[in-house]
Design a protein around this motif. Structure first.
Motif, short mmCIF file in Angstrom:
data_model
loop_
_atom_site.label_atom_id
_atom_site.label_comp_id
_atom_site.label_asym_id
_atom_site.label_seq_id
_atom_site.Cartn_x
_atom_site.Cartn_y
_atom_site.Cartn_z
N ASP A 1 0.83 -1.21 0.00
CA ASP A 1 0.00 0.00 0.00
C ASP A 1 0.86 1.26 0.00
O ASP A 1 0.57 2.23 -0.71
N LEU A 2 1.92 1.24 0.80
CA LEU A 2 2.85 2.37 0.83
C LEU A 2 3.55 2.50 -0.52
O LEU A 2 3.71 3.62 -1.04
N LEU A 3 3.93 1.37 -1.09
CA LEU A 3 4.57 1.38 -2.40
C LEU A 3 3.62 1.94 -3.46
O LEU A 3 4.03 2.71 -4.34
N ALA A 4 2.34 1.55 -3.37
CA ALA A 4 1.34 2.03 -4.33
C ALA A 4 1.20 3.54 -4.27
O ALA A 4 1.10 4.21 -5.31
N GLU A 5 1.19 4.09 -3.06
CA GLU A 5 1.08 5.54 -2.91
C GLU A 5 2.32 6.25 -3.45
O GLU A 5 2.23 7.27 -4.13
N ARG A 6 3.46 5.69 -3.15
CA ARG A 6 4.72 6.33 -3.54
C ARG A 6 4.95 6.29 -5.05
O ARG A 6 5.46 7.24 -5.64
N GLU A 7 4.54 5.17 -5.69
CA GLU A 7 4.85 4.98 -7.11
C GLU A 7 3.62 5.08 -8.02
O GLU A 7 3.74 4.90 -9.23
N GLY A 8 2.46 5.38 -7.44
CA GLY A 8 1.27 5.54 -8.25
C GLY A 8 0.76 4.24 -8.87
O GLY A 8 0.22 4.24 -9.99
N LEU A 9 0.92 3.14 -8.15
CA LEU A 9 0.42 1.86 -8.65
C LEU A 9 -1.10 1.86 -8.71
O LEU A 9 -1.77 2.47 -7.87
N HIS A 10 -1.66 1.16 -9.68
CA HIS A 10 -3.10 0.96 -9.77
C HIS A 10 -3.46 -0.40 -9.16
O HIS A 10 -2.76 -1.39 -9.39
N ARG A 11 -4.53 -0.44 -8.40
CA ARG A 11 -5.03 -1.70 -7.86
C ARG A 11 -5.86 -2.41 -8.92
O ARG A 11 -6.73 -1.81 -9.54
N PHE A 12 -5.59 -3.69 -9.12
CA PHE A 12 -6.36 -4.52 -10.03
C PHE A 12 -7.45 -5.20 -9.20
O PHE A 12 -7.16 -5.99 -8.30
N ILE A 13 -8.71 -4.85 -9.47
CA ILE A 13 -9.83 -5.32 -8.66
C ILE A 13 -10.71 -6.25 -9.49
O ILE A 13 -11.13 -5.92 -10.60
N VAL A 14 -10.99 -7.43 -8.93
CA VAL A 14 -11.87 -8.40 -9.57
C VAL A 14 -12.91 -8.84 -8.56
O VAL A 14 -12.56 -9.29 -7.46
N ASP A 15 -14.16 -8.68 -8.90
CA ASP A 15 -15.27 -9.06 -8.01
C ASP A 15 -15.11 -8.46 -6.62
O ASP A 15 -15.34 -9.11 -5.59
N GLY A 16 -14.69 -7.21 -6.59
CA GLY A 16 -14.60 -6.48 -5.33
C GLY A 16 -13.35 -6.73 -4.52
O GLY A 16 -13.20 -6.12 -3.45
N ARG A 17 -12.45 -7.57 -4.99
CA ARG A 17 -11.22 -7.85 -4.24
C ARG A 17 -10.00 -7.37 -5.00
O ARG A 17 -9.93 -7.50 -6.22
N VAL A 18 -9.04 -6.85 -4.28
CA VAL A 18 -7.77 -6.48 -4.90
C VAL A 18 -6.98 -7.76 -5.16
O VAL A 18 -6.67 -8.51 -4.24
N VAL A 19 -6.67 -7.99 -6.43
CA VAL A 19 -5.95 -9.22 -6.81
C VAL A 19 -4.56 -8.92 -7.36
O VAL A 19 -3.80 -9.85 -7.66
N GLY A 20 -4.23 -7.64 -7.51
CA GLY A 20 -2.92 -7.30 -8.03
C GLY A 20 -2.68 -5.80 -8.02
O GLY A 20 -3.57 -5.01 -7.68
#
Length: 309
Positions: free
Chosen positions: A18-37
């Motif tokens: 989550d910290l990495l996502a904020e720092r590097e602007g990662l997008h969450r891959f969501i399938v059926d309501g769950r983060v899968v990548g």
């Protein structure tokens, strides 16, 4: 020379996604309501460019929330898998993601919150989507009449698309295309080391290791199903499918020395350390970072996984 903690930390190197996502602007891959990548900003840009050219958009992009999800018409595993396969084939031909040049022709499952397969994705793209992957690693070893253990380790082919020339287990591979861990283990033993099924089936399930790693290809949270296979003293593994150039029969002291010198592919090195711990070669009495090593070998992962009945 690295410490054993540094060996396993090189594999389990993503401390907080989550910290990495904020720092590097990662997008969450969501399938059926769950983060899968999680997907990098550059990979999202390339993906979006190709998707927007197509008549039917496979994915929806939410720039504000930094999420990627399937369009409503792709609501089951069959339609999603077919659409993703078609999309990735186009991206491969257009060289949109460099990883697709390492196309494997293997499909990896992505699971939903109930443990069912939500979509199948080409293995080469698993890093780009940052999905949780699953594999098997087999520790082949021998035991002398005096009780000394030696491990068989493989030298990866120089032609391998990833980690060429590094040391590996006697057999290892990803779990895909609908196979289970046991079937994958027997298959990999035969394909990579010429181990007959009857001998491979003597393998003993030894638990799992888990880690969250990253490389130039992308993110990879992964679970490895580990097997120990005690081999006859006169058995010599043989490369059979071009994945391995040769095999080495090493003492546990030599295995540790090669680990510290960085000769092992990172997740294979972690698997060797797990073997050394389980067989009492690395203990709290001889390794001051013992508990930290164990923690790094068994990283909890937030991504959905299969359920077993």
């Amino acid at each position: 020379m690295s410490s054993l903690l540094e060996v396993v930390s090189k594999c389990n190197c993503v401390a907080d996604v989550d910290l990495l996502a904020e720092r590097e602007g990662l997008h969450r891959f969501i399938v059926d309501g769950r983060v899968v990548g999680h997907i990098s900003a550059s990979d999202i840009s390339a993906l979006k460019s190709v998707v927007n050219e197509r008549a039917h958009a496979v994915f929806k992009f939410d720039t504000a929330q930094r999420t990627l999800s399937f369009s409503e018409e792709y609501s089951d595993c069959g339609t999603r898998s077919a659409a993703v396969a078609d999309l990735l084939a186009q991206m491969r031909s257009e060289k949109a993601w460099a990883s697709l040049s390492k196309w494997r022709g293997e499909l990896y499952p992505v699971y939903d919150g109930a443990g069912a397969v939500a979509v199948m994705i080409e293995r080469a793209a698993s890093y780009n989507f940052g999905i949780r992957t699953f594999g098997v690693h087999v520790n082949g070893y021998t035991r002398s009449t005096t009780g000394e253990l030696r491990m068989w380790v493989g030298r990866r082919s120089q032609l391998k698309p990833t980690w060429p020339g590094y040391l590996d287990q006697i057999a290892a591979g990803g779990i895909g295309d609908g196979l289970g861990a046991w079937e994958s283990m027997v298959k990999e033993c035969g394909e990579e080391a010429g181990i007959p099924p009857a001998l491979a089936q003597r393998g003993r399930f030894a638990g799992t290791i888990q880690y969250f790693t990253r490389s130039d290809l992308g993110l990879q949270p992964e679970t490895q199903f580990v097997f120990d296979l005690e081999l006859p003293s006169d058995f010599v593994p043989a490369p059979t499918d071009g994945e391995v150039d040769s095999f080495l029969h090493v003492t546990l002291d030599e295995a540790v020395d090669r680990l510290r010198r960085g000769e092992f592919k990172p997740n294979c090195g972690a698997c060797v350390v797990d073997f050394l711990i389980r067989h009492g070669f690395v203990t709290p009495d001889n390794e001051p970072e013992y508990l930290s090593i164990v923690d790094n070998l068994h990283r909890p992962l937030p991504h959905p996984a299969p359920r077993y009945s």
